[in-house]
Structure formats: structure tokens, C-alpha cells
Design a protein around this motif. Structure first.
Motif, PDB file in Angstrom:
ATOM      1  N   ASN A   1      -6.144   4.611 -13.264  1.00 29.08           N
ATOM      2  CA  ASN A   1      -5.992   4.490 -11.983  1.00 29.08           C
ATOM      3  C   ASN A   1      -4.594   4.037 -11.738  1.00 29.08           C
ATOM      4  OD1 ASN A   1      -8.722   4.752 -11.230  1.00 29.08           O
ATOM      5  ND2 ASN A   1      -9.179   2.644 -12.138  1.00 29.08           N
ATOM      6  N   SER A   2      -3.693   4.312 -12.466  1.00 26.80           N
ATOM      7  CA  SER A   2      -2.236   4.094 -11.958  1.00 26.80           C
ATOM      8  C   SER A   2      -1.126   5.038 -12.315  1.00 26.80           C
ATOM      9  CB  SER A   2      -2.182   2.654 -13.279  1.00 26.80           C
ATOM     10  OG  SER A   2      -0.501   2.443 -13.069  1.00 26.80           O
TER      11      SER A   2
ATOM     12  N   ARG B   1       0.166  -1.644  -7.557  1.00 22.75           N
ATOM     13  CA  ARG B   1      -1.182  -2.050  -7.139  1.00 22.75           C
ATOM     14  C   ARG B   1      -1.262  -3.507  -6.904  1.00 22.75           C
ATOM     15  NH1 ARG B   1      -5.720   0.100 -10.016  1.00 22.75           N
ATOM     16  NH2 ARG B   1      -4.450  -0.494 -11.918  1.00 22.75           N
TER      17      ARG B   1
ATOM     18  N   ASN C   1      -6.477  -1.947  -5.167  1.00 19.00           N
ATOM     19  CA  ASN C   1      -5.715  -0.673  -5.121  1.00 19.00           C
ATOM     20  C   ASN C   1      -4.632  -0.692  -3.877  1.00 19.00           C
ATOM     21  OD1 ASN C   1      -6.706   0.474  -7.684  1.00 19.00           O
ATOM     22  ND2 ASN C   1      -8.427   0.962  -6.469  1.00 19.00           N
TER      23      ASN C   1
END
Length: 321
Positions: free
Chosen positions: A97-98, A200, A235
């Protein structure tokens, strides 16, 4: 007079020594000058187009190269997708997710394959795209050494272990970079990549709520979009460079001196430790930062490349041939 056999043995010994030399020595800035003369213009065209659509993409492509090189060398392993029988690095803690920009790498690969099919590795594409991203966003360009080949393996565990997390102390950062053959000077210079891009909330929450070496007004500003409760707003994004988040300059270091580093690991570089003087120097001289950053990028690009007959030239950067 030496016998012919002794001369032959001497020559063979020299050949062996050359073969045992660093594989990075096989990298060359002119590696594709004959086999793919339009390589640089092809890559830069796609990179510039992608950044014109989304400024953040420059930082994302630069970060891909860093996260690739720190895991068993600059071999394109970070680009490999998971399959039913293969686990890549994309789901490692520092990446999930990065890391992003994979579609742009696909676009570059497609464009390069049209002008010189089967010649240029995905690992080299990452190296060129990182340089072009910096240059496109206002930084200084450098000559990229090329000739890497692509891995046929990846390592989730190495990605989890080798890439320093944003909670890192200065000693941990120095150690992780040293493990890759990079000096403390390289660490401070390469950290300047955080003059562009975003992070994030989950990566800087602890710093803005619990650390004391942070400007209170800056902390309050970041807290407004990053709730203290874990799992809430994880996020949500904030710029790594408070002042010019889409321009490659030396403001990152000026932020650190003002205790306005977004990540704990950022502010560790200016927190009464051994790297304070280098941060001050870069804050006062963009020229010294640019030159040291370029030198450190070249040095990082030399980490354990696959050359010669090792690895392969992937047809698709997301999977082995």
C-alpha cells in the motif's frame, strides 16, 4: 626468459582476477549506445509525461529504485508480481500500500521494447527513470551506469529486513545503509530524496503525536489530517517537504533544522547527532547536495548488479520469462 607456460599461467591468472572483480565494474554509461541508441530519449519521454499528469510520480519512481537496490541489489526484483507459486516483494511491510509507479514502468518498458526489443533490462529502466524523475522536478542530472540484468527471484524477507522503516533511529539508519556498502554521508545525501513526495499518516503518526523534537505548530498542522487513533486515516497523505513538495531542492534540510521533518527517521538526521553538520551544509548549499546526491545514487546503483550471463532480460517487468 620466462617460459611460454609461465606466461600462459600469468595471463590466465589475470583473466581470473578480472572475472572475480566487482560486477559493478561491468556497468557502463555507454552500455546501450549501439544496441539501443534511443533509450534515454524514450525513457525520459514517458517519465516526463507521467510526471506532467501527476507530480508525485517522480518521487514514486525514485523510491522504487531505492527499494529495489536495498533488496539483494539493483535487479528489478521489486517489480515482480506475486503468483500462486511465487512470492514477490510488493507485500513486504515497507512496500505494501506504499510503493507505486508500476504502471509507469510498464509504459516505459513497452516504449523501449518498440525501439529495441529484448535488449534493455527492467533493472536499468528503474535506474534511468529515477534519474529522469529528479531532473524533471528540478534536480541535477547524472550519467547512469547501465548493464544490469533482471532477477528471476525476489525476497519478501530481505525487503522486510533491509529497508529501514520510518521509525528508525540514526544508528539504525547508519547500520542499514552500511550493510549496503553506503556511508553515513551517502545516507544523509540520499535522504534528500524526501524533498519530493508524500508519506502516509501511519508512517508519521508516532512522530507528530509522541516525539518532542518537532515544531509544535508543524505537529498541529499534520495532526489535523492524521488522527491519533491507529486504523483511522492511516492512508491520509502529507508532503515530506513542507515547502516545495514537488520540486527537487534542498528545502528538506532546511525543514530538519526547523524541526519540521515529517518522519521520525528524517528528524533523526538533525537531532544533536553526528549528521547535524552535514544537514547544515546541505541546507546552505544546494550545489553540494546535488553533487553528493548524484554520487550517492551512482554508488547505490552499483549494489550487487546481475551482469554477464546472470539473470535475464525480462520481456514483462512484472514476471520472469
Amino acid at each position: 626468459m620466462a617460459s611460454s607456460s609461465s606466461i600462459t599461467m600469468a595471463i590466465l591468472s589475470l583473466v581470473v582476477l578480472l572475472l572475480l572483480g566487482s560486477s559493478s565494474a561491468q556497468l557502463s554509461t555507454s552500455y546501450y549506445s549501439s544496441s539501443c541508441p534511443d533509450l534515454f530519449s524514450t525513457v525520459s519521454g514517458v517519465v516526463q509525461s507521467a510526471i506532467s499528469k501527476e507530480k508525485r510520480m517522480g518521487a514514486s519512481l525514485l523510491r522504487l529504485f531505492f527499494h529495489d537496490c536495498f533488496v539483494n541489489g539493483c535487479d528489478g526484483s521489486i517489480l515482480l508480481d506475486d503468483t500462486s507459486g511465487f512470492t514477490g516483494e510488493k507485500t513486504a511491510n515497507p512496500n505494501q500500500n506504499s510503493v507505486r509507479g508500476f504502471d509507469v514502468v510498464d509504459d516505459i518498458k513497452t516504449a523501449v521494447e518498440k525501439v529495441c526489443p529484448g535488449v534493455v533490462s527492467c533493472a536499468d529502466i528503474l535506474a534511468i527513470a529515477a534519474r529522469d524523475s529528479v531532473a524533471t522536478l528540478g534536480g541535477r542530472s547524472w550519467n547512469v551506469k547501465l548493464g544490469r540484468r533482471d532477477s528471476t527471484t525476489a525476497s519478501l524477507s530481505a525487503a522486510n529486513n533491509n529497508i529501514p522503516p520510518p521509525s528508525s533511529s540514526l544508528s539504525n539508519l547508519i547500520s542499514k545503509f552500511s550493510d549496503q556498502g553506503l556511508s553515513t554521508k551517502d545516507l544523509v545525501a540520499l535522504s534528500g530524496a524526501h524533498t519530493i513526495g508524500q508519506a502516509r499518516c501511519i508512517s508519521f503518526r508516532a512522530h507528530i503525536y509522541t516525539d518532542t523534537n518537532i515544531d509544535s505548530g508543524f505537529a498541529n498542522t499534520r495532526q489535523s489530517n492524521c488522527p491519533s487513533t491507529a486504523g483511522s486515516g492511516d492512508n491520509n497523505l502529507a508532503p515530506l517537504d513542507l515547502q516545495t513538495p514537488t520540486t527537487f531542492d534542498n528545502n528538506y534540510y532546511k525543514n530538519l533544522i526547523s524541526t519540521k521533518g515529517l518522519l521520525h527517521s528524517d528528524q533523526e538526521l538533525y537531532n544533536g547527532g553526528s549528521t547535524d553538520s552535514q544537514v547544515k551544509a546541505y541546507s546552505n548549499s544546494s550545489g553540494s547536495f546535488y553533487s553528493d546526491f548524484a554520487a550517492a545514487m551512482i554508488k547505490m546503483g552499483d549494489i550487487s548488479p546481475l551482469t554477464g550471463s546472470s539473470g535475464e532480460i525480462r520481456k514483462n517487468c512484472r514476471k520472469i520469462n
